[in-house]
Write a protein that holds these residues in place. Sequence first.
Motif, short mmCIF file in Angstrom:
data_model
loop_
_atom_site.label_atom_id
_atom_site.label_comp_id
_atom_site.label_asym_id
_atom_site.label_seq_id
_atom_site.Cartn_x
_atom_site.Cartn_y
_atom_site.Cartn_z
N GLN A 74 16.89 72.10 5.89
CA GLN A 74 15.85 71.94 4.87
C GLN A 74 14.85 73.10 4.83
N PRO A 75 14.43 73.65 5.97
CA PRO A 75 13.54 74.82 5.89
C PRO A 75 14.19 76.01 5.19
N ILE A 76 15.51 76.16 5.37
CA ILE A 76 16.23 77.25 4.70
C ILE A 76 16.22 77.02 3.19
N MET A 77 16.48 75.76 2.79
CA MET A 77 16.45 75.43 1.37
C MET A 77 15.07 75.68 0.78
N LYS A 78 14.04 75.31 1.53
CA LYS A 78 12.67 75.52 1.05
C LYS A 78 12.41 77.00 0.79
#
Length: 530
Positions: A139-143
Amino acid sequence: MYLLLIVIVLLSYLYWKSLKTFQHWSSRGVPGPKPYFLIGNLNEIFKGNQGQVHLALSKLYGKVYGFFLASSPVLVINDNKLIKQVLVKDFSYFVNRRELRTYHEMWNKNIFNSEDEHWRRMRTIASPAFTSGKLRSMQPIMKGCVDKLINYIDHVVLRKQDGIVNDTKEMFAGFTIDVFATTTFATETDANGERSRKNPFVYHGQNFFNVRIINALPTLFIPKWLLPKLGYRTIFDQTSFQWLIDFTTEIVRQRTRSQNKRNDLVQLLLDASGSGEQEDNYQKLTVEDENDSNIENVSKIDNNNLNDRLTENEVISNCFLMFAAGFETTATTLFHSIYELAANVEVQQKLYDEIVQLMNDDDDGDDYPQFNEHNIELITNKAPYLEGVIKETLRHHPPVTVIQRRLKNVSYRLTDTITLPPNQLIEVNAYAVHHMEEYWPEPERFKPERFHPSNRDQIHPYTWLPFGSGPRNCLGMRFALNEIKLCLAMLIIRYRFEMTTKTPMKLKYKVASPLLNTESFPIKIVQRTA
């Protein structure tokens, strides 16, 4: 003279054979459109997108009917009870999809196209790579990829183009390319920012799905054994296909040689084994009966078996599949969502209110609430209206309209009156099912409330099928939903989306395609005031 005679004899034979073939459905009492010599019902298919065509055919012939793809008989079942029977209850008879008439190891042997035990083995090994815990770590990568999209909107769209995006789909294609480059290959891109230089990810990803009719038609009429001799290995653009394969191969081989591990899908697939934690709970992934436990799960693999891991080619083919398939379908869903939000102002406001409410606890006084691990978790798991908007978008515009299954080499009694011959191909048309008034009252209205938890009992089981259903449903479903939820939430908190004078009131889809490829359209983006 002799050549003319041979042609006449050949055409006469083909005509006689087609007469016998075209009795396939009439002899079984199955209704359907009238087939024509050589082409079958291709004339019907080319009247519009396959979803729209089959919705019209369902209204004419009912939920169960037969048609001919050239000389190949296909049974369409758009009845939810039969859908459950084929995709779930009797899945062991319908494990495989349509047999491809072309062959390329990197396409035929991926988890989407593989068959029987080869599919079971890969599904079991790959499933642990898509558990909730593994997806949460991405999720941090997607953000970070959404941040790049926001930067593009702020510095290009709002400053230089008066807030109007002329090619909405290309903008979201840039975003999904960034997501898949980083989460699958640990490769940083800024596809929207590099658009002027024609980023190869964007170019080849989009071009891959531009299947030309002239390339696809020979696979219907030319004998299968002759296709490879004529150079037909896939129906896709060969240049883009090979570029994607070469890129994926290089990444996988670099990773295999390296001692450093990355947090991406390549690494997860390289590390995956059948002994990993299984989280294939199909009840969670599909809209089905609460008490239905008759779901055949994939069998586990012996931990001591040397085939318990994916081979290098299997990792390459499946990474390539996830990149190629996930890029197009996710971008399509995002820009359909934005279209519906712009066209339905009250829906957009309700969505904005929900996201603001979720973010309130984390408001630190900045112009826009900041997204962190805590509220991202709330958005992906506890935002019912956001989920309703996405599910209603997928109902109204399912990216993949056709779900195919092929009967094993046995006869099968589908109903009291229909017995299927061995190897019969069956199709479910998701678009048609999603637009049947019997299942979805006012099907053309965009109503996210349909999917509110309090309305769950009003949804007919097996009538929401954007990811398929049963053991062979889409393995990347939760990955895609998390990506879409995070992107929409971060955009809606910052921008308002509006129709322009050139935005169509009704979307146009690509003719004859099993994918819901929509002609792009402009959307106006307005920055919200804090």
